[in-house]
Design a protein around this motif. Sequence first.
Motif, PDB file in Angstrom:
ATOM      1  N   VAL A   1      26.149  26.978 -41.097  1.00 23.65           N
ATOM      2  CA  VAL A   1      25.845  26.740 -39.676  1.00 23.65           C
ATOM      3  C   VAL A   1      27.184  26.755 -38.948  1.00 23.65           C
ATOM      4  O   VAL A   1      27.979  25.833 -39.084  1.00 23.65           O
ATOM      5  N   GLY A   2      27.440  27.800 -38.220  1.00 22.55           N
ATOM      6  CA  GLY A   2      28.757  27.943 -37.584  1.00 22.55           C
ATOM      7  C   GLY A   2      29.813  27.994 -38.674  1.00 22.55           C
ATOM      8  O   GLY A   2      29.730  28.826 -39.588  1.00 22.55           O
ATOM      9  N   LYS A   3      30.790  27.066 -38.590  1.00 17.89           N
ATOM     10  CA  LYS A   3      31.849  27.066 -39.606  1.00 17.89           C
ATOM     11  C   LYS A   3      31.539  26.089 -40.742  1.00 17.89           C
ATOM     12  O   LYS A   3      32.338  25.917 -41.644  1.00 17.89           O
ATOM     13  N   THR A   4      30.391  25.412 -40.629  1.00 13.71           N
ATOM     14  CA  THR A   4      30.058  24.398 -41.636  1.00 13.71           C
ATOM     15  C   THR A   4      29.143  24.982 -42.708  1.00 13.71           C
ATOM     16  O   THR A   4      28.159  25.651 -42.395  1.00 13.71           O
ATOM     17  N   ASN A   5      29.526  24.721 -43.948  1.00 13.47           N
ATOM     18  CA  ASN A   5      28.717  25.181 -45.074  1.00 13.47           C
ATOM     19  C   ASN A   5      28.226  23.975 -45.860  1.00 13.47           C
ATOM     20  O   ASN A   5      28.951  22.988 -45.999  1.00 13.47           O
ATOM     21  N   PHE A   6      27.035  24.052 -46.390  1.00 14.23           N
ATOM     22  CA  PHE A   6      26.565  22.999 -47.290  1.00 14.23           C
ATOM     23  C   PHE A   6      25.525  23.575 -48.245  1.00 14.23           C
ATOM     24  O   PHE A   6      24.982  24.669 -48.020  1.00 14.23           O
ATOM     25  N   LEU A   7      25.307  22.837 -49.321  1.00 14.69           N
ATOM     26  CA  LEU A   7      24.309  23.260 -50.309  1.00 14.69           C
ATOM     27  C   LEU A   7      23.057  22.425 -50.101  1.00 14.69           C
ATOM     28  O   LEU A   7      23.134  21.196 -50.049  1.00 14.69           O
ATOM     29  N   LEU A   8      21.949  23.098 -49.960  1.00 14.90           N
ATOM     30  CA  LEU A   8      20.671  22.404 -49.782  1.00 14.90           C
ATOM     31  C   LEU A   8      19.943  22.456 -51.121  1.00 14.90           C
ATOM     32  O   LEU A   8      19.675  23.540 -51.653  1.00 14.90           O
TER      33      LEU A   8
END
Lengths: 133, 698
Positions: A75-82
């Motif tokens: 999301v934009g510059k933010t990454n995460f693992l769902l």
Amino acid sequence: MKSYLIFRAENRHFAINSSYVREATFCSDYSQLPFAKKHVVGMCNLRGDIYPVLYPWKMEQDGDCAQGRQILVQVGKTNFLLRVAEILDSQHVEDEFIENNQAPQEAKMYHGRFKSNVGLVEILSPENLLKNL
Amino acid sequence: MKKVLDKEIFESFASEITLELETAQALLGSYKDYESQDLLNKVFRVFHSIKGASGFLGTESVTELAHKSENLMAKIRDAKSCLNDNLSQLLLRVCERLSSMFSEMSQTGEESLIPVGDLVALLLKATQQDFDKDLSLDQKLEKRENQSTSQVQSIRVQLGEVENLLKLSSELTLLKNKLVARVPHWNEDHILTTSVRNLVSVTAQIQQLVMKFRLQKVDQLFKSLPKIVNDLSDKVNKRVELKLMGESAELDKAVVEALKEPLIHLIRNSLDHGIEKSEVRKQKGKSEVGHLKLEAYNTAGWFILEIIDDGSGIDADKVKNKALEKGLISSDQFHQMSEDQALNLIFQAGFSTAETVSDLSGRGVGMDVVRSTIERWGGRIEVKTKLGQETSFKLFIPLTLAVVPSLVVESGGIKFAIPRSDIRYVFNKSEANQGQFLKQQADGYYFEVQDGKHVPAILLKDIFQFSNEGQPSEAIWLSHQNTDCVIVADKIIDFEDLVIKPINSSFLDKPMYSGASVLADGKIVYGLNPAALFEHSGVGVASSSLNLESSKKQNFKLDSQFLTFCSGPQTCWGLALDCIVSIHKNDSGAVEKVDNAFYYNFRGQLIPALPLQLILGADCIEENLRSIIVIRNKESVCAILVDQILDTHYLQGHVQPVLGRPELSGVAKFDSQVTHILNTQFLFSKLEVSHSYQERAA
């Protein structure tokens, strides 16, 4: 028409707009992160990069979070693992078939729902998920 | 109608022109260089560059302004004359106008419509005047021409590419760590072992080289300061002379940019609250002009920036009173707090109020932001003051931002990394035995670090609310921002160089971590942020130590100087010079033995003395104790007898803690010689015990 990735978590079906999805992999071990915000269960090393691991559902059975699959979301510059239990399908859906969520914009983690091949799915909003951590 | 600029061409010129303008402003802002032909040439070149760039961009008003300025500079230069106040002010106005125009253009993407007619007219008028010749400047011009012929070859590389290279070299370090962890299993394979050793060396070299790419001279930061100081000193109606030293010191480009704001803040505070008005200074017997000195230098992997003013200093008592009044400290803490601890209160967030500024003759507003910015880059800030005389702020920032030497510990099954630079001592298992050394008081845990000296302790399992059954058994003594604390963990893993990557703060409730890294086995390790950990646990300002003053940290981390000497078989010892009073020859009769206790007649007073070997537990000593070293702590002096004084050295790295050796602060390398750094507090405790025993026996 938008493309959605449909998955299962805690015995419910959800979808995420494919434009947020960078990749989907098997779950790898994560390390718990004390003092993290709600839904952040830990951090995970994915090929040398470290990502926060999010599990925004009430954990009824630990297996879904510890095993199963993980979706790398950007999301934009933010990454995460769902973390999810299972990835079921990928489906194109016309906007007219999406039933919008009537809750206030900021509060809703799911901004709508549609009938998919596997049944009714809630559309997860990654932006609102991050806002409501 | 506004002309739309070519974005690509504009971006390629804009950053360079902004830098050029900053250079010109800095040069023109320093009056003392008016007579320098070098200054004329530099400013001329700036306008020439801008004229060329604006020609490409097609921005006519910029071209015209730059062209007229260039003409003026050319005329002054050709007449071999020099600048004066009026011309300098005019050119500064031109620079400011051009800055505004470029700023507007970068925001709108269109040609600036800011009028330039007034300045063009003034420039024309100035160009028409006669300039006196200064023939003595011919030689300087010749010198400059000679200098310009020997330029260093260089290429331009996008910053993004350097950052990618840095990221790859960091990954290479991780891969190297993984491989090194495996090598013990294969150490029979000579070729593999040698290859891994070479890999370690090459990786370190690559890491250093890539870091060097990102390093930028601090003069970029200094350029804008003369003008800022001039403007501020005018505003506060004070006369201030700025001295900049060490412009060639280098620092990571990102930090140079991030440092600008805190630096300006410190300067503003110095001018506003530190340096007095001329009449006040005169009354105090000081020179009417205040002095502000900025000195930058690189040492042992650190960039250090000192900001020193000769103003009124900071009154530690006033700071303490204010903190008490604002409820930042309790009355107990008020009485127990040392001066250093009191001074550190100025970095508390609660201190940053306007009321504080007006009431205190010290600093305050936004100092918490200054400290947090420095800490964000893994650095620290120290403040020292002499009331009525001077105040100095010393900023320490690591040169290598990517790799953090750390100690990895485990608690509750989670691994944490403690920055090695903050570690003062690692206790061995028996020392860390909880029942004996760890005491629970009403306000938390305390750990007995030396005989009778306690510092606050943090049990990681309590802080992170782990429910593990096992007893924490490892204790690490940290010293961070003048605050001492012992961290108690379940297990010590190892010392390791880690590539710490920041964790997005939106995922965290509290900023407890400096970042996260991956260990050789692929597991995640969280870099602990000592400041946040202390704050969360109420250690430091908010917590009193039982006897913290006497267990204050020895200053041996960075540019400290050490005396090295030998005593006993083949052992090189070191002592921090700042705890040495004097060194004497051990002439016969200098040391007297009374009832098995040794005394040295030091300036007419008998002080306890002992051969170092006896202090360290040897049964007998050799006869060749040729030197006496008189050492001091806060309360007393004593002497140690050693074989031979070797040399003095500056510390070029860290003092590595040593497990289970309370007599040592650690080990360090001087000229490839491993040196045992003595713990002066241990020496004093042994000497005191030895002599009090003898006195009791007598």
